[in-house]
Design an enzyme around this catalytic site. Structure first.
Site, short mmCIF file in Angstrom:
data_model
loop_
_atom_site.label_atom_id
_atom_site.label_comp_id
_atom_site.label_asym_id
_atom_site.label_seq_id
_atom_site.Cartn_x
_atom_site.Cartn_y
_atom_site.Cartn_z
N THR A 39 30.64 64.05 40.21
CA THR A 39 31.66 63.92 39.16
C THR A 39 31.05 63.71 37.78
OG1 THR A 39 31.81 61.59 39.81
CG2 THR A 39 33.49 63.06 40.68
N SER A 65 32.16 57.74 31.14
CA SER A 65 32.71 59.10 31.11
C SER A 65 31.66 59.99 30.46
CB SER A 65 34.00 59.15 30.31
OG SER A 65 34.36 60.50 30.08
N ARG A 66 31.23 61.03 31.15
CA ARG A 66 30.17 61.88 30.60
C ARG A 66 30.72 62.92 29.62
NH1 ARG A 66 28.54 61.46 36.19
NH2 ARG A 66 27.13 59.70 36.31
N VAL A 67 32.04 62.92 29.40
CA VAL A 67 32.63 63.78 28.37
C VAL A 67 32.77 62.97 27.09
CG1 VAL A 67 34.70 65.06 27.72
CG2 VAL A 67 33.77 65.28 30.02
#
Length: 516
Positions: free
Chosen positions: A352, A378-380
């Site tokens: 994810t 959150s990698r976004v």
């Protein structure tokens, strides 16, 4: 009476012309072993991997699917009443791969993983079907995630933002509020329904009690969210094959909406919640062990990583050439005693684009949602936030992390200087501000106003116990007397110098009249 020979010949000729025989060739096998949702079949020499099978039993036809291709036999899973399948029953290969019904007709319905209704309503039309197991879109067919998917939860939208097309894991022990976060996200989409930002939600319940699923459906109905939601349920009492299939079926139903934009229609967005993938992995382990696949770590088969990766890779933001639709995935994983380093949790974390970790200690201490901002990520990130939120929430995560450290240090009973004490006091108020009741999602502008007031020190002189009351009255003020400023902020979606001055003036005006 004499019949002429040529008359007899013409009658026979006419009868032969009327009879046109159609020869049907089927690949047929026999059941040689049957168990908990699986069967071993002899014959079926031309069977394909994943092909649908029809078990012809004394009680009628039962569907199944090829799972293992072996030297002399075929291992299959049975979707349906496996107790009616007996040794010696005939099995017919259909030549088809597994498909489920998709489309607008599913909205507001509760179905099983095969698309059959569980809510007592009319049958789902099967004129629109999609393959369940497909290859995910390649990199060239995607684009970066930039559109926010608002959950309505302040702690998540400010510090762990989710974008349309992202895969964000919700992880934590049982009874820490994982499903509550997912349901809040579904309920929050109501404000966007009927607009270009509308999101169709698919809630997949795997291995849950039927009473729990009924309570979820009731909650969604009560909040007016079933109009744009599909519930796919494979309960704890359902066979393991259906629990294994449920997430794939839900994903397929969501993909129908994601790809609609390619037909020239308005791009559609879908959100899939898999609650939870731990139980799907257990069902898959059961099937694999029964079919004699070699066990590996924690007795899971070697391809359990591939099981989840091929499901979650299908979540994406499509490129504009493909219509620009999106499918967002919120998989849920249950940990044992907070062990995020177990096999399945580490697998899904690595697939994810970030995780929301819900901590039991915080939950029982009254902080709900019990988001641990240290482990959650959150990698976004800021790409999935409006500019106003990005400006005020940028330092929020670091401030909270340093507050937690200071709080632990202060428990030692050491004397604190004024600056440290002020930081502790503000931290306590920010923690209180991020608490939120269940099923009460906030609009993004209300979140911005609320967090702005806390971050700029307007709550520093408000008692910690009265922070939630202050926030409630502040939001009410901005929906009444301060509506002009709120509307301007909603239009601008950013906080420049002029906007900051207007917000400060409005909050000061509210504070001067607030009695608390």
């Amino acid at each position: 009476m004499k019949i002429k020979t040529d008359e007899i010949a013409s009658i026979i000729k006419h009868e032969i012309q009327q009879f046109s025989a159609q020869l049907e060739i089927h690949d047929v096998g026999k059941v040689i072993e049957v168990g908990d949702g699986i069967a071993r079949i002899y014959g079926l020499t031309n069977a394909m991997a994943g092909e649908m099978l029809e078990f012809r039993t004394a009680k009628g036809a039962v569907m199944g699917q090829v799972f293992n291709l072996e030297t002399d036999t075929v291992g299959a899973v049975i979707y349906g009443d496996y107790l009616s399948v007996q040794e010696g029953d005939t099995v017919v290969a259909t030549g088809r791969l597994l498909s489920v019904p998709v489309g607008e007709a599913l909205l507001g319905r509760v179905v099983n993983p095969l698309g059959q209704p569980l809510d007592g309503g009319a049958a789902i039309p099967s004129n629109n079907m999609r393959l369940v197991d497909i290859i995910a879109p390649g990199i060239a067919e995607r684009q970066p995630v930039t559109q926010p998917l608002q959950t309505g939860v302040k702690a998540i939208d400010s510090m762990i933002p989710i974008g349309k097309g992202q895969r964000e894991l919700i992880i934590g022990d049982r009874k820490t509020g994982k499903t509550a976060v997912a349901l809040d996200t579904i309920i929050n989409q109501k404000q966007y329904w009927g607009t270009p930002d509308a999101v169709v939600c698919i809630y997949v319940a795997v291995g849950q009690k039927e009473s729990t699923v009924a309570a979820v459906v009731e909650t969604l109905k009560k909040n007016g969210a079933m109009d744009y939601t599909i519930v796919v349920s494979a309960g704890a009492s359902d066979p393991a094959p259906l629990q294994y299939l449920a997430p794939f079926a839900g994903c397929t139903m969501g993909e129908y909406f994601m790809w609609k934009g390619k037909d020239g229609a308005t791009p559609r967005h879908a959100l899939c919640i898999y609650d939870d993938l731990s139980k799907q992995a257990v069902a898959y382990r059961q099937l694999s062990l029964l079919l004699r696949r070699p066990p590996g770590r924690e007795a899971y088969p070697g391809d359990v990583f591939y099981l989840h990766s091929r499901l979650l890779e299908r979540a994406t933001k499509l490129s504009d050439e493909n219509g620009g639709g999106s499918l967002t995935a919120l998989p849920v994983i249950e940990t044992q005693e907070g062990d995020v380093s177990a096999y399945i949790p580490t697998n899904v974390i690595s697939i994810t684009d970030g995780q929301i970790y819900l901590e039991p200690e915080l939950f029982f201490a009254g902080q709900r949602p019990a988001v641990n901002v240290g482990i959650s990520v959150s990698r976004v990130g800021g790409n999935a936030q409006i500019k106003a939120m990005k400006r005020i929430a940028g330092s929020l995560r670091l401030d909270l992390a340093s507050f937690r450290e200071l709080e632990a240090f202060a428990q030692l009973g050491t004397e604190l200087d004024k600056a440290t004490q002020a930081q502790l006091d503000r931290g306590r108020r920010m923690v209180e501000l991020l608490k939120q009741p269940q099923y009460v999602p906030y609009t993004v502008i209300d979140q911005v106003i609320s967090i702005y007031a806390g971050a700029k020190g307007f709550l520093d002189d408000v008692d910690v116990e009265k922070v939630s009351l202050f926030e409630k009255d502040l939001i009410a003020y901005f929906n009444a007397a301060g509506k002009g400023v709120k509307d301007e902020l909603a239009k601008l979606r950013d906080i420049d110098k002029a906007m900051e001055e207007k917000l400060n003036a409005a909050i000061k005006a509210f504070k001067s009249t607030w009695k608390g």
